[in-house]
Design a protein around this motif. Structure first.
Motif, PDB file in Angstrom:
ATOM      1  N   ASN A  11      52.455  46.927  39.838  1.00 32.14           N
ATOM      2  CA  ASN A  11      51.274  47.408  39.120  1.00 32.14           C
ATOM      3  C   ASN A  11      51.489  47.347  37.613  1.00 32.14           C
ATOM      4  O   ASN A  11      50.579  47.025  36.849  1.00 32.14           O
ATOM      5  N   ALA A  12      52.706  47.686  37.191  1.00 34.32           N
ATOM      6  CA  ALA A  12      52.985  47.795  35.762  1.00 34.32           C
ATOM      7  C   ALA A  12      53.341  46.458  35.115  1.00 34.32           C
ATOM      8  O   ALA A  12      52.920  46.175  33.989  1.00 34.32           O
ATOM      9  N   ARG A  13      54.136  45.610  35.819  1.00 27.48           N
ATOM     10  CA  ARG A  13      54.637  44.377  35.207  1.00 27.48           C
ATOM     11  C   ARG A  13      54.553  43.209  36.181  1.00 27.48           C
ATOM     12  O   ARG A  13      55.575  42.658  36.612  1.00 27.48           O
ATOM     13  N   PRO A  14      53.360  42.783  36.520  1.00 23.06           N
ATOM     14  CA  PRO A  14      53.239  41.647  37.444  1.00 23.06           C
ATOM     15  C   PRO A  14      53.817  40.359  36.867  1.00 23.06           C
ATOM     16  O   PRO A  14      54.169  39.442  37.615  1.00 23.06           O
ATOM     17  N   ALA A  70      44.047  44.210  39.991  1.00 25.78           N
ATOM     18  CA  ALA A  70      44.160  43.392  38.780  1.00 25.78           C
ATOM     19  C   ALA A  70      45.588  42.991  38.468  1.00 25.78           C
ATOM     20  O   ALA A  70      45.818  41.959  37.814  1.00 25.78           O
ATOM     21  N   THR A  71      46.560  43.765  38.904  1.00 23.04           N
ATOM     22  CA  THR A  71      47.957  43.511  38.549  1.00 23.04           C
ATOM     23  C   THR A  71      48.754  43.139  39.798  1.00 23.04           C
ATOM     24  O   THR A  71      49.098  41.981  40.010  1.00 23.04           O
ATOM     25  N   TRP A  72      49.035  44.117  40.635  1.00 24.05           N
ATOM     26  CA  TRP A  72      49.725  43.853  41.909  1.00 24.05           C
ATOM     27  C   TRP A  72      49.046  42.727  42.666  1.00 24.05           C
ATOM     28  O   TRP A  72      49.707  41.833  43.207  1.00 24.05           O
ATOM     29  N   GLY A  73      47.709  42.732  42.666  1.00 22.90           N
ATOM     30  CA  GLY A  73      46.954  41.757  43.443  1.00 22.90           C
ATOM     31  C   GLY A  73      47.018  40.343  42.934  1.00 22.90           C
ATOM     32  O   GLY A  73      46.569  39.411  43.611  1.00 22.90           O
ATOM     33  N   SER A  74      47.588  40.141  41.753  1.00 22.68           N
ATOM     34  CA  SER A  74      47.697  38.784  41.196  1.00 22.68           C
ATOM     35  C   SER A  74      48.977  38.082  41.627  1.00 22.68           C
ATOM     36  O   SER A  74      49.148  36.890  41.368  1.00 22.68           O
ATOM     37  N   ILE A  75      49.884  38.794  42.277  1.00 26.17           N
ATOM     38  CA  ILE A  75      51.198  38.254  42.625  1.00 26.17           C
ATOM     39  C   ILE A  75      51.154  37.648  44.028  1.00 26.17           C
ATOM     40  O   ILE A  75      50.670  38.293  44.965  1.00 26.17           O
ATOM     41  N   PRO A  76      51.672  36.445  44.231  1.00 23.69           N
ATOM     42  CA  PRO A  76      51.824  35.932  45.591  1.00 23.69           C
ATOM     43  C   PRO A  76      52.656  36.910  46.419  1.00 23.69           C
ATOM     44  O   PRO A  76      53.679  37.420  45.941  1.00 23.69           O
TER      45      PRO A  76
END
Length: 283
Positions: free
Chosen positions: A105-108, A211-217
């Motif tokens: 969440n903090a640093r994707p 927006a954050t976690w959800g952007s990571i494969p």
């Protein structure tokens, strides 16, 4: 550049849990870093009251170094490790998924893929609330009550006597963690556990953020015979994550075995992680 696997342990565990898996990964040519979250590993508390012969009264009251450690502390510690590595495949097991999610969440930008191995990734509920849901109905927290040492509210931490000789408690531990292992394997792994764990599992603010976690494969590795985080609960977490970010769904894999079998027999998991490394380009 090949990715580094950063491995995050679950409750009452530590980096030692990953030693056999790291050996297998190394033989396959992969670099890995096993994390000790704050208050874990060599920073854990093992009081004299925990030694044999045990002092139950002392064990119930002795202070522990993990008191006051928060999810934010865990996430900050993990982020500092991620900043020193890259590219990274972040692998979390069990309760370690909560810390991995908070870090994502903090640093994707620091994570090229996140892999949950039968791990918590809260989306709609806080972690403790999932235990009241139908998918976790077969998990009986009362089975561990006889091994609980002290009042968590008084200690400021959760303490479990894993060195108990109570046959009912030992049977409950084996059923939950390693039902498909031998008694010798179970007792060996149990002796790598530490007695203390922090109380903070996060709030709604720490659930997966689109927006954050959800952007990571991301990949979810189901453990098909897990009695601690049931397959039904794992499937619910996968479903909720996919509903949160339908354009970036989980890549779902399945390994046979219980909550700890993938760590005592790590070759299949190492091969699976190697396959993920091959399909994960640096972001």
């Amino acid at each position: 550049m090949h990715p580094t696997f950063v491995l995050v342990h679950g409750a009452f565990a530590n980096s030692f849990s990953f030693a056999p898996l790291q050996a297998e990964l190394g033989l396959l040519g992969h670099r890995s870093v096993a994390v000790d979250l704050p208050g874990h590993g060599f920073r854990a508390t093992y009081t004299r009251a925990y030694q044999s012969p045990q002092d139950p009264a002392g064990l119930a009251t002795a202070p522990g170094s993990i008191k006051g450690v928060t999810l934010a502390d865990n996430a900050a510690h993990l982020i500092a490790i991620l900043e020193r590595n890259g590219p990274v495949i972040l692998v979390a097991h069990s309760r370690g998924g909560i810390t991995a999610t908070a870090a994502a969440n903090a640093r994707p930008d620091l994570i090229d893929r996140i892999v949950y191995v039968s791990a918590w990734c809260p989306v709609r509920l806080d972690v403790n609330d999932y235990y009241a849901e139908p998918e976790m109905a077969t998990v009986d927290p009362a089975a561990f009550a006889s091994a609980l040492a002290g009042n968590p509210a008084d200690l400021g931490l959760l303490r479990v006597n894993f060195r108990t000789a109570d046959p009912d408690a030992l049977a409950a531990f084996k059923s939950a963690f390693l039902a498909d292992g031998t008694d010798e394997e179970f007792l060996t792994f149990l002796n790598t556990f530490q007695p203390d764990e922090n109380l903070d599992v996060g709030t709604s603010a720490d659930r997966a953020q689109a927006a954050t976690w959800g952007s990571i494969p991301r990949t979810y590795v189901r453990l098909a015979d897990d009695a601690s985080l049931t397959p039904a609960a794992q499937d619910r977490l996968i479903r909720e994550g996919d509903e949160l970010t339908p354009d970036n769904p989980y890549d779902v894999r399945t390994l046979a075995g219980s909550h700890l079998k993938w760590l005592t027999d790590p070759a299949p998991a190492a091969r699976l992680l190697g396959e993920l490394a091959a399909i994960t380009p640096p972001r």
